[in-house]
Structure formats: C-alpha cells, structure tokens
Design an enzyme around this catalytic site. Structure first.
Site, PDB file in Angstrom:
ATOM      1  N   ASP A 255      71.967  32.658 -16.347  1.00 34.40           N
ATOM      2  CA  ASP A 255      73.164  32.652 -15.494  1.00 34.40           C
ATOM      3  C   ASP A 255      74.081  33.784 -15.947  1.00 34.40           C
ATOM      4  O   ASP A 255      74.882  33.628 -16.860  1.00 34.40           O
ATOM      5  CB  ASP A 255      73.887  31.313 -15.582  1.00 34.40           C
ATOM      6  CG  ASP A 255      75.071  31.228 -14.625  1.00 34.40           C
ATOM      7  OD1 ASP A 255      75.454  32.265 -14.045  1.00 34.40           O
ATOM      8  OD2 ASP A 255      75.619  30.121 -14.453  1.00 34.40           O
TER       9      ASP A 255
ATOM     10  N   HIS B 208      81.768  34.333 -16.803  1.00 32.52           N
ATOM     11  CA  HIS B 208      81.581  33.711 -18.112  1.00 32.52           C
ATOM     12  C   HIS B 208      81.588  34.703 -19.271  1.00 32.52           C
ATOM     13  O   HIS B 208      81.429  34.298 -20.424  1.00 32.52           O
ATOM     14  CB  HIS B 208      80.266  32.924 -18.123  1.00 32.52           C
ATOM     15  CG  HIS B 208      80.165  31.908 -17.027  1.00 32.52           C
ATOM     16  ND1 HIS B 208      80.993  30.814 -16.939  1.00 32.52           N
ATOM     17  CD2 HIS B 208      79.337  31.841 -15.946  1.00 32.52           C
ATOM     18  CE1 HIS B 208      80.678  30.102 -15.861  1.00 32.52           C
ATOM     19  NE2 HIS B 208      79.682  30.704 -15.240  1.00 32.52           N
TER      20      HIS B 208
ATOM     21  N   ILE C  66      85.222  31.501 -18.830  1.00 34.86           N
ATOM     22  CA  ILE C  66      84.985  30.070 -19.005  1.00 34.86           C
ATOM     23  C   ILE C  66      83.522  29.812 -19.353  1.00 34.86           C
ATOM     24  O   ILE C  66      82.641  30.616 -19.075  1.00 34.86           O
ATOM     25  CB  ILE C  66      85.375  29.276 -17.748  1.00 34.86           C
ATOM     26  CG1 ILE C  66      84.529  29.705 -16.547  1.00 34.86           C
ATOM     27  CG2 ILE C  66      86.871  29.425 -17.457  1.00 34.86           C
ATOM     28  CD1 ILE C  66      84.765  28.856 -15.295  1.00 34.86           C
TER      29      ILE C  66
ATOM     30  N   GLY D 133      79.248  25.462 -16.692  1.00 34.40           N
ATOM     31  CA  GLY D 133      79.217  24.007 -16.559  1.00 34.40           C
ATOM     32  C   GLY D 133      77.913  23.410 -17.042  1.00 34.40           C
ATOM     33  O   GLY D 133      77.887  22.366 -17.713  1.00 34.40           O
TER      34      GLY D 133
END
Length: 329
Positions: free
Chosen positions: A221, A226, A241, A244
């Site tokens: 990902d 990120h 961040i 998830g």
C-alpha cells in the site's frame, strides 16, 4: 474449486447498481515469498524475539493470519467506482503520477469503512495466487454510497480458496441513486459485535514505531498519505497517518497472542492512528468469539490510542477456531 458468481444480483438494486455489478473485473495475480511474509509480520509489530514470525527456518514459521489482506489489495483497490454519481474517479494513490489535487478528491470522498477477512485454508509461506473480485453490495445512504467488494484469493496450483475478503468503502456525496439503504445480514462480516458489560478479559498495549507506516507500506500500500507530509497535509492531517490495515493487523496479533488462532476477523475503522502512538487493545471472550472493540461505551473502548484516547477500531471481533473439533479431524 470455489468460484464467485459472475454477478451478485439483488432485486432491490437500482438499475445503476445492477448494471455496475455486471462489469466483471479481470482476475488479478499475486505471488510472494517467505521474505514478503516476514516483511508483513514486521510491519504489524513482530520483533526479532518472535522467531515464528520473523525467521524462515523456525519450525513454526508462518504468516500472521491478517496477511490475508495483502494478496487482494491491488485487486480490490482497482475496482471501478466511476459509475457512481458525483464521484470523479482518480488514479489509485499508489501511482507516482497521482497529484495533490487528485488526492484531495479521493481523500475527501472515499473512506475505508470496514474489513472482513476469512482464512479458508492454511496459509502457505510462499505461493502464487489469483484474485477474483466482484461488487457484492451497494447501498444508497442518501448523501453517500456504501460499496462492498468481495475478493476470493485462490491458490493457482490447487484452486483452493485461501482467503475471502469483504471490503466496504463509503463515498461521500455519491448517494441519491436509489435502491437499497440497508444491507443484508452476511453473518460474521456484518456482525455488530457489542462487548459484554464487564471489564475486558485481556488488555495489550503496544507502542507503534515512528517508522511503522514506512515499513508497512512495503507490503503493497504505497499511498503517499502514509509517508509524505505534504500529501498528509492536503488530506487534513498534521503528519502522515498509519494504514488502517496495519493497526488492524497489530490488534489482531494481540487477539492471537491472548486467545489463539481464529478463522475470521471483522473490523470497522473509526479513527486514525499516527505512527509512534500506543495502541491499547481490550478483548472480551464470548463463546467462540473474541470481541476487541466497542464503539459506544467510553469506559470500554478497545484498540484505542493511549495518547489521545481515540477509538480507532470498532465493532470488531474474531471467530476462534474450534480446537476440539480440529483435534478430532
């Protein structure tokens, strides 16, 4: 050999949704080695002390169960949503051609809402897989659309299904197309998972590293949200961040360490985690399930960040493997 139907037809679907479901995505291949398994395990917090997850010659070496979200990622991320009203499709953000303007559109409108993973067969430590992807369910939420995709990940050599993933995303501003507003009961994939009104049976705290997202992204990902502070700022965040699916994997590792193997897991993403924050996973065992998050009672918030007290996973649970039954087989 299990195969997904060409179309998940539903008489309650609007014509727009019915037509979209007929667009059958191409199968997507995925190959990996022991190195990829180790990289994923490290990405969700395994350490050099966890030799069963980090050393390929260990007698119990293997992938953590949530590795199952990795082979399907490109397949589910690539499904077309351009047919939705008021939604301008953009390039998937793992492409270097993605521009800040495009990220504003995608970040503001598309949210990863829920993830369900079922482990259907033992996980090989290396393999060649093929992913079958379909639109499973689309709901008109008025001002938003809820879109659930299903992916079967199969071993190319045997045809056996190794993983089933169901991925639900919410697209703001894309509702109003008619059809269903409420989804069907899909068992563990849609369970509410309300914790019992008592103290948790187990609690594990784990501090994520400042480089957690930089490491986890190497499992596939590559969304710049990120890793790139400028992209994170465009998305409304002070810093990049954590993925998830990364903090889902960390919490799932806590459940595995506390209660043993499980055959499926479902979570709802309810907040963000910043690399370096501490995850607190609170767990309740109820029969063959372990519930590890609640989205209502503030005194029993699980998988929350210690620094901000923010719940980041809600309505989450695993179904434990029946060890007595397995022993009889």
């Amino acid at each position: 050999m299990s195969t997904l139907p060409d179309v998940f037809a539903d008489l309650d679907d609007s014509q727009l949704v019915a037509d979209a479901k007929k667009d059958k995505p191409e199968d997507h291949e995925f190959s990996y080695t022991e190195r990829d398994v180790i990289l994923y395990n490290l990405g969700v917090g395994a350490t050099a002390k966890d030799l069963q997850w980090t050393y390929e010659s260990h007698e119990e070496f293997g992938a953590l169960p949530t590795f199952g979200v990795i082979p399907q990622f490109a397949a589910s991320s690539g499904i077309s949503l351009g047919w939705l009203p008021n939604f301008n499709p953009v390039r998937h953000p793992d492409r270097i051609q993605c521009t800040p303007g495009n990220l504003i559109t995608s970040q503001a409108k598309l949210l990863h809402g829920e993830q369900y993973l079922a482990i259907k067969s033992p996980i090989p430590t290396e393999g060649n897989f093929v992913n079958e992807t379909r639109l499973l369910e689309v709901l008109d939420k008025g001002k938003a659309a809820s879109v659930t995709t299903i992916v079967y990940t199969k071993d190319v050599a045997t045809g056996n299904v190794i993983f089933e993933n169901q991925i639900t995303v919410f697209i703001r501003g894309a509702g109003g197309f008619g059809g269903k507003r409420s989804g069907r009961d899909r068992g563990a994939a849609t369970a509410v998972n309300t914790p019992p009104n008592r103290q948790p049976d187990a609690v594990i705290e784990e501090k994520t590293s400042a480089s957690q997202a930089a490491l986890y992204r190497l499992s596939g990902d590559y969304n710049p949200l990120h890793i790139d502070p400028s992209f994170a700022a465009i998305g409304g965040f002070d810093q990049p961040i954590l993925h998830g699916l990364c903090f889902m994997g960390i919490a799932a590792k806590h459940v595995l360490q506390s209660f043993g193997a499980y055959k499926d897991i479902k979570v709802r993403f309810s907040g963000v985690v910043f690399p370096g924050e501490t995850l607190v996973t609170e767990m309740w065992k109820t029969d063959n399930k372990v519930i590890f998050c609640v989205d209502v009672e503030p005194s029993f918030t699980a998988a929350k960040t210690k620094e901000r007290g923010t719940t980041v996973l809600a309505a989450a649970a695993v179904t434990l493997i029946d060890t007595d039954l397995m022993a009889k087989l």
